[in-house]
Design a protein around this motif. Structure first.
Motif, short mmCIF file in Angstrom:
data_model
loop_
_atom_site.label_atom_id
_atom_site.label_comp_id
_atom_site.label_asym_id
_atom_site.label_seq_id
_atom_site.Cartn_x
_atom_site.Cartn_y
_atom_site.Cartn_z
N MET A 201 0.85 -1.19 0.00
CA MET A 201 0.00 0.00 0.00
C MET A 201 0.89 1.25 0.00
N ASN A 202 0.64 2.19 -0.95
CA ASN A 202 1.46 3.39 -0.98
C ASN A 202 1.02 4.35 0.12
N ALA A 203 1.80 5.45 0.29
CA ALA A 203 1.57 6.38 1.40
C ALA A 203 0.19 7.03 1.31
N ALA A 204 -0.22 7.43 0.08
CA ALA A 204 -1.51 8.09 -0.09
C ALA A 204 -2.65 7.16 0.30
N SER A 205 -2.56 5.90 -0.13
CA SER A 205 -3.61 4.92 0.21
C SER A 205 -3.66 4.67 1.71
N ALA A 206 -2.49 4.65 2.34
CA ALA A 206 -2.45 4.44 3.79
C ALA A 206 -3.14 5.58 4.53
N VAL A 207 -2.93 6.81 4.06
CA VAL A 207 -3.58 7.97 4.68
C VAL A 207 -5.09 7.88 4.50
N GLU A 208 -5.55 7.54 3.29
CA GLU A 208 -6.98 7.42 3.02
C GLU A 208 -7.62 6.35 3.92
N THR A 209 -6.91 5.25 4.09
CA THR A 209 -7.43 4.17 4.95
C THR A 209 -7.57 4.65 6.39
N GLU A 210 -6.58 5.38 6.87
CA GLU A 210 -6.64 5.89 8.25
C GLU A 210 -7.71 6.95 8.41
N VAL A 211 -7.92 7.79 7.39
CA VAL A 211 -9.00 8.79 7.44
C VAL A 211 -10.35 8.09 7.56
N ARG A 212 -10.54 7.01 6.78
CA ARG A 212 -11.81 6.27 6.88
C ARG A 212 -11.99 5.68 8.29
N ARG A 213 -10.89 5.22 8.89
CA ARG A 213 -10.98 4.65 10.24
C ARG A 213 -11.37 5.72 11.26
N ILE A 214 -10.80 6.92 11.10
CA ILE A 214 -11.14 8.01 12.03
C ILE A 214 -12.61 8.38 11.90
N ARG A 215 -13.12 8.42 10.66
CA ARG A 215 -14.55 8.71 10.46
C ARG A 215 -15.41 7.68 11.19
N GLU A 216 -15.04 6.41 11.07
CA GLU A 216 -15.81 5.35 11.72
C GLU A 216 -15.77 5.50 13.24
N LEU A 217 -14.60 5.87 13.77
CA LEU A 217 -14.49 6.08 15.22
C LEU A 217 -15.44 7.18 15.69
N LEU A 218 -15.54 8.25 14.92
CA LEU A 218 -16.43 9.35 15.31
C LEU A 218 -17.89 8.93 15.20
N LYS A 219 -18.23 8.15 14.15
CA LYS A 219 -19.60 7.66 14.02
C LYS A 219 -19.97 6.77 15.20
N MET A 220 -18.97 6.04 15.71
CA MET A 220 -19.20 5.13 16.84
C MET A 220 -19.12 5.86 18.18
N ARG A 221 -18.99 7.20 18.12
CA ARG A 221 -18.94 8.08 19.31
C ARG A 221 -17.70 7.82 20.16
#
Length: 663
Positions: free
Chosen positions: A1-21
């Motif tokens: 996984m390249n650096a840009a894809s890794a950042v996108e994956t982590e951004v999606r994880r952060i969004r999920e964390l916020l949705k889960m409160r």
């Protein structure tokens, strides 16, 4: 996984964390990611959301301030700022923040809902009703179209296009999705696609005024001014007070050469204008074209006064070529150019204006520094690639051979057009003025019709390394060339008033002499040529309104001049006697003799008015408009020599062009 894809994956994880409160965990993840990508828009935004949801409003607002410095056109930051002010119970600040968001991105349902509630709470019933109408409108649209519109508004064109296309493939025609694809095409300057999409939208929804307005804009961008004007007139018949419609009508008038009407329309828009500087500038341009010099100067000065540091206003004064700045104006330009807050566009306009102002005062060293700075700024924003131009030259020589021309002798039998080609700043406007002073010749301007035909032959999404044009010329049938000739004459008829001949002064048409000959074998083609040092430095001093991207570096302009000579030598060999060359220096030395030679080539009788060209009253739209309204002087031939000590790189880059330019 390249650096840009890794950042996108982590951004999606952060969004999920916020949705889960899991707000604290989301904030820690955002802070950790910012160590690697400190300017990432989405990570900063999610950090602010997490801070607000944890109740740390001051921290959230501080994060949003930093985000605004980096990404001021991101609508989400203003929506989030609005939520922060709601939490602080500061309704006016919240309203202002939400409004900024929806002004950038009207597809923000949450912002409109918050605005509706805030307006009702503060007793603003009319504004609340407007916000409620936007909420209702967005509810009627498919969710994917709303999301795609939001992505487009925030500058994510690729994601917006993919989502809109996927929706249309699945669901068929949907007006808003089709219009969105057209808007993406406009943003990418793919105007032919946008035109087709908007025509389809208007077939489905003929009363959709926003789509018709965009359609008129696209037609105007494609230089289809008459059709654009017809569309604007339809809109004005519904709402004659709309300022955007009236402004676009003025632009179509400029395109059609209706400069008096354009100036009147611009003047009518001055009352109540939030930004009068641009209107004063447009009025001045129209007056300059009409030859009303003093009135134009007054309007250019009004533009400069209406907005401090307005570079285009000062450059337009300099571009008159005959205007001399006052000491006060020179000081104002220096101050504005040096100011940190001055935009890049204003700065390079000011640099070119200062270069001209100091040249007129014979302060050549300082003048050169400003010209060099202006060129560097302009070149930095350009995507010009000289190798593409040079490839085109090689292909023209390979394809457009004497054998090809011998096979195709049956183009359209019409001698109406006179093409003036060559480099800018080579004396082409002077030749145009001389010829347009003849009773049988109509002066128009730099028509875009040949480049438009070339674009059609090139096709969409062409590969600059393997272009379809000019190779396609060898595959075409004689009737196709006749049809293109007919198209050219039909499309240019709007600029004519009935004279036997008309001038097309698009300089870059020298690249398409072969195509012109195949379409219109009886058309006249005149090559205006100037000594290379004078011509190239003239280009380096000139800030062009649009195009001519080769003119902003010594290397680029020298390479362009050399490839111009190479291609013109080819035309002379493949089409002997077809193109008349006029050397600018010879014209200055022997005006009447050169005029007689020009008219003989055009198969016209000599008329004294052509020698007294400066007395001819007509619209002139190019940088030399004021110069050609004066008698001819020799002084301009060697102006470049004042800069000769600084032009050694140009001399070296031109090479043997310095001695071969008369061959």
């Amino acid at each position: 996984m390249n650096a840009a894809s890794a950042v996108e994956t982590e951004v999606r994880r952060i969004r999920e964390l916020l949705k889960m409160r899991r707000f604290a965990e989301g904030l820690r993840a955002a802070d950790a990611l910012l160590v690697t990508v400190p300017e990432n828009r989405d990570v900063l935004y999610l950090r602010a959301v997490a801070q607000r949801l944890l109740g740390d409003i001051p921290a959230a607002l501080a994060t949003l301030t930093g985000l605004e410095r980096l990404h001021p056109r991101f609508s989400g930051l203003y929506q989030e700022r609005g939520h922060c002010y709601v939490a602080l119970k500061q309704a006016p600040e919240a309203i202002e923040a939400f409004l900024r968001g929806v002004n950038i991105n009207p597809a923000l349902p949450a912002s409109w809902r918050m605005l509706e509630g805030l307006y009702r709470m503060t007793g603003q019933a009319d504004n609340a009703a407007t916000a409620a109408a936007h909420v209702a409108q967005l509810k009627q649209l498919p969710a994917d179209v709303v999301t795609a519109t939001a992505l487009f508004s925030d500058g994510e064109l690729g994601a917006a296009e993919n989502l809109a296309r996927a929706y249309l493939l699945k669901h068929g025609h949907q007006v808003e999705a089709m219009r969105l694809l057209a808007r993406i095409g406009i943003a990418r300057e793919v105007f032919d696609d946008a035109q087709l999409l908007l025509e389809a939208v208007l077939e489905l929804a003929p009363d959709y005024h926003a789509a018709r307005f965009e359609y008129a804009q696209v037609l105007n961008e494609r230089h289809l001014y008459q059709q654009a004007q017809q569309q604007v007139e339809k809109l004005l018949s519904v709402d004659h007070s709309d300022r955007n419609y009236r402004l676009l009508l003025a632009l179509t008038c400029v395109g059609l050469g209706q400069h008096q009407r354009a100036s009147e329309l611009y003047r009518g828009l001055l009352a109540g204008a939030a930004q009068p500087a641009e209107l004063h500038l447009s009025i001045a341009h129209a007056l300059k074209t009409l030859g009303q010099r003093e009135e134009a100067i007054a309007e250019y000065r009004a533009a400069a006064q209406a907005r401090a540091g307005f570079g285009d206003a000062y450059w337009s004064l300099a571009n008159l070529k005959t205007y001399h700045f006052t000491n006060a104006e020179l000081a104002q330009m220096r101050t504005a150019e040096a100011a940190a807050a001055t935009s890049g566009v204003d700065r390079y306009h000011l640099c070119f204006a200062l270069g001209k102002a100091l040249e007129d005062r014979e302060r050549y060293e300082e003048s050169f520094e400003y010209y060099a700075r202006g060129n560097a700024l302009k070149r930095a924003e350009s995507s010009y690639r000289p190798e593409v131009t040079e490839l085109n030259t090689r292909l023209q020589i390979e394809v457009c051979t004497a054998e090809l021309f011998a096979r195709h002798r049956d183009g359209l039998d019409a001698a109406d057009p006179i093409f003036i080609v060559g480099l800018p700043r080579s004396g082409s406007t002077l030749i145009e003025q001389i010829l347009a002073s003849h009773s049988a010749i109509e002066g128009t301007h730099e028509l875009a019709d040949v480049p438009r035909i070339v674009a059609g032959l090139q096709g969409r999404d062409w590969d600059p390394r393997n272009p379809r044009y000019p190779a396609v010329l060898a595959q075409m049938r004689p009737e196709e060339f006749r049809q293109l000739g007919e198209k050219y004459l039909n499309d240019t008829r709007i600029y004519r008033t009935g004279k036997a001949h008309f001038i097309d002064k698009m300089p870059n048409n020298f690249r398409h002499v072969g195509l012109i000959h195949l379409m219109l074998p009886k058309a006249k083609i005149i090559d205006t040529r100037r000594e290379p040092m004078a011509c190239c430095f003239g280009n380096l001093k000139q800030l062009f309104a649009k195009g001519q991207e080769f003119a902003y570096s010594v290397e680029d302009i020298a390479r362009y001049y050399r490839t111009y000579l190479e291609l013109m030598r080819h035309w002379d060999a493949a089409l002997p006697g077809r193109v008349l060359r006029v050397q600018h220096e010879d014209l200055v030395d022997d005006l009447e003799g050169t005029v007689r030679r020009l008219l003989k080539y055009c198969e016209l009788e000599f008329e004294p008015a052509c020698v007294e060209f400066h007395k001819t009253a007509r619209s002139v739209r190019t940088a030399s408009s004021e110069q050609v309204r004066q008698p001819l002087y020799r002084e301009g031939l060697d102006q470049w020599r004042h800069y000769e000590p600084r032009l050694a790189p140009l001399r070296a880059a031109l090479g043997d062009a310095l001695t071969r330019y008369r061959e």
